[in-house]
Design a protein around this motif. Sequence first.
Motif, PDB file in Angstrom:
ATOM      1  N   LEU A  58       0.819  -1.207   0.000  1.00 51.20           N
ATOM      2  CA  LEU A  58       0.000   0.000   0.000  1.00 51.20           C
ATOM      3  C   LEU A  58       0.860   1.267   0.000  1.00 51.20           C
ATOM      4  O   LEU A  58       0.547   2.233  -0.698  1.00 51.20           O
ATOM      5  N   ILE A  59       1.934   1.254   0.761  1.00 43.95           N
ATOM      6  CA  ILE A  59       2.840   2.408   0.789  1.00 43.95           C
ATOM      7  C   ILE A  59       3.409   2.642  -0.607  1.00 43.95           C
ATOM      8  O   ILE A  59       3.467   3.778  -1.080  1.00 43.95           O
ATOM      9  N   GLY A  60       3.799   1.564  -1.286  1.00 42.44           N
ATOM     10  CA  GLY A  60       4.303   1.693  -2.650  1.00 42.44           C
ATOM     11  C   GLY A  60       3.276   2.300  -3.584  1.00 42.44           C
ATOM     12  O   GLY A  60       3.589   3.178  -4.397  1.00 42.44           O
ATOM     13  N   LYS A  61       2.036   1.857  -3.474  1.00 42.23           N
ATOM     14  CA  LYS A  61       0.955   2.392  -4.311  1.00 42.23           C
ATOM     15  C   LYS A  61       0.714   3.875  -4.011  1.00 42.23           C
ATOM     16  O   LYS A  61       0.526   4.676  -4.923  1.00 42.23           O
ATOM     17  N   LEU A  62       0.705   4.221  -2.735  1.00 38.84           N
ATOM     18  CA  LEU A  62       0.483   5.617  -2.355  1.00 38.84           C
ATOM     19  C   LEU A  62       1.636   6.498  -2.829  1.00 38.84           C
ATOM     20  O   LEU A  62       1.412   7.592  -3.348  1.00 38.84           O
ATOM     21  N   LEU A  63       2.863   6.028  -2.668  1.00 41.32           N
ATOM     22  CA  LEU A  63       4.018   6.791  -3.126  1.00 41.32           C
ATOM     23  C   LEU A  63       3.953   7.029  -4.630  1.00 41.32           C
ATOM     24  O   LEU A  63       4.260   8.124  -5.109  1.00 41.32           O
ATOM     25  N   SER A  64       3.538   6.009  -5.377  1.00 43.56           N
ATOM     26  CA  SER A  64       3.451   6.161  -6.833  1.00 43.56           C
ATOM     27  C   SER A  64       2.357   7.147  -7.241  1.00 43.56           C
ATOM     28  O   SER A  64       2.353   7.636  -8.367  1.00 43.56           O
ATOM     29  N   ASN A  65       1.447   7.434  -6.322  1.00 41.15           N
ATOM     30  CA  ASN A  65       0.396   8.428  -6.569  1.00 41.15           C
ATOM     31  C   ASN A  65       0.735   9.783  -5.953  1.00 41.15           C
ATOM     32  O   ASN A  65      -0.124  10.658  -5.859  1.00 41.15           O
ATOM     33  N   GLY A  66       1.975   9.936  -5.500  1.00 38.17           N
ATOM     34  CA  GLY A  66       2.413  11.226  -4.977  1.00 38.17           C
ATOM     35  C   GLY A  66       2.046  11.494  -3.537  1.00 38.17           C
ATOM     36  O   GLY A  66       2.153  12.621  -3.068  1.00 38.17           O
ATOM     37  N   ILE A  67       1.610  10.479  -2.815  1.00 39.38           N
ATOM     38  CA  ILE A  67       1.255  10.635  -1.401  1.00 39.38           C
ATOM     39  C   ILE A  67       2.448  10.193  -0.560  1.00 39.38           C
ATOM     40  O   ILE A  67       2.896   9.047  -0.654  1.00 39.38           O
ATOM     41  N   TYR A  68       2.990  11.109   0.240  1.00 35.14           N
ATOM     42  CA  TYR A  68       4.161  10.808   1.057  1.00 35.14           C
ATOM     43  C   TYR A  68       3.873  10.882   2.550  1.00 35.14           C
ATOM     44  O   TYR A  68       4.578  10.271   3.343  1.00 35.14           O
ATOM     45  N   LYS A  69       2.860  11.647   2.889  1.00 37.28           N
ATOM     46  CA  LYS A  69       2.484  11.834   4.290  1.00 37.28           C
ATOM     47  C   LYS A  69       0.976  11.941   4.395  1.00 37.28           C
ATOM     48  O   LYS A  69       0.305  12.300   3.436  1.00 37.28           O
ATOM     49  N   LYS A  70       0.475  11.654   5.575  1.00 36.90           N
ATOM     50  CA  LYS A  70      -0.928  11.924   5.893  1.00 36.90           C
ATOM     51  C   LYS A  70      -0.888  12.775   7.152  1.00 36.90           C
ATOM     52  O   LYS A  70      -0.377  12.334   8.181  1.00 36.90           O
ATOM     53  N   ASN A  71      -1.387  13.982   7.011  1.00 36.98           N
ATOM     54  CA  ASN A  71      -1.246  14.989   8.064  1.00 36.98           C
ATOM     55  C   ASN A  71       0.248  15.182   8.308  1.00 36.98           C
ATOM     56  O   ASN A  71       0.969  15.480   7.375  1.00 36.98           O
ATOM     57  N   ASP A  72       0.744  14.992   9.492  1.00 37.76           N
ATOM     58  CA  ASP A  72       2.174  15.145   9.762  1.00 37.76           C
ATOM     59  C   ASP A  72       2.887  13.806   9.902  1.00 37.76           C
ATOM     60  O   ASP A  72       4.044  13.765  10.314  1.00 37.76           O
ATOM     61  N   LEU A  73       2.204  12.722   9.573  1.00 35.58           N
ATOM     62  CA  LEU A  73       2.793  11.392   9.734  1.00 35.58           C
ATOM     63  C   LEU A  73       3.291  10.843   8.403  1.00 35.58           C
ATOM     64  O   LEU A  73       2.620  10.954   7.383  1.00 35.58           O
ATOM     65  N   HIS A  74       4.475  10.249   8.439  1.00 32.18           N
ATOM     66  CA  HIS A  74       4.979   9.540   7.270  1.00 32.18           C
ATOM     67  C   HIS A  74       4.167   8.261   7.106  1.00 32.18           C
ATOM     68  O   HIS A  74       3.611   7.735   8.068  1.00 32.18           O
ATOM     69  N   LEU A  75       4.102   7.758   5.886  1.00 34.49           N
ATOM     70  CA  LEU A  75       3.281   6.577   5.617  1.00 34.49           C
ATOM     71  C   LEU A  75       3.668   5.384   6.484  1.00 34.49           C
ATOM     72  O   LEU A  75       2.805   4.644   6.942  1.00 34.49           O
ATOM     73  N   PHE A  76       4.958   5.188   6.717  1.00 33.20           N
ATOM     74  CA  PHE A  76       5.379   4.029   7.507  1.00 33.20           C
ATOM     75  C   PHE A  76       4.918   4.101   8.960  1.00 33.20           C
ATOM     76  O   PHE A  76       4.925   3.092   9.664  1.00 33.20           O
ATOM     77  N   GLU A  77       4.473   5.269   9.398  1.00 31.47           N
ATOM     78  CA  GLU A  77       3.976   5.436  10.766  1.00 31.47           C
ATOM     79  C   GLU A  77       2.499   5.089  10.892  1.00 31.47           C
ATOM     80  O   GLU A  77       1.988   4.962  12.007  1.00 31.47           O
TER      81      GLU A  77
END
Length: 50
Positions: A13-32
């Motif tokens: 899911l992180i890979g899919k989100l990164l490929s869509n230009g999503i790196y953070k949600k609010n102030d949290l990195h995706l891996f968090e």
Amino acid sequence: MIRQAIEKRKKHLIGKLLSNGIYKKNDLHLFELTLTELEEEFKRILKVQN
């Protein structure tokens, strides 16, 4: 074993989100984020694209 499956799904899911230009949600990195949070964000992205 379940933990490995969860981590694999999170990485996917992180890979899919990164490929869509999503790196953070609010102030949290995706891996968090939890698996549930990642899935919700991915569903939101799919909804926006359609």
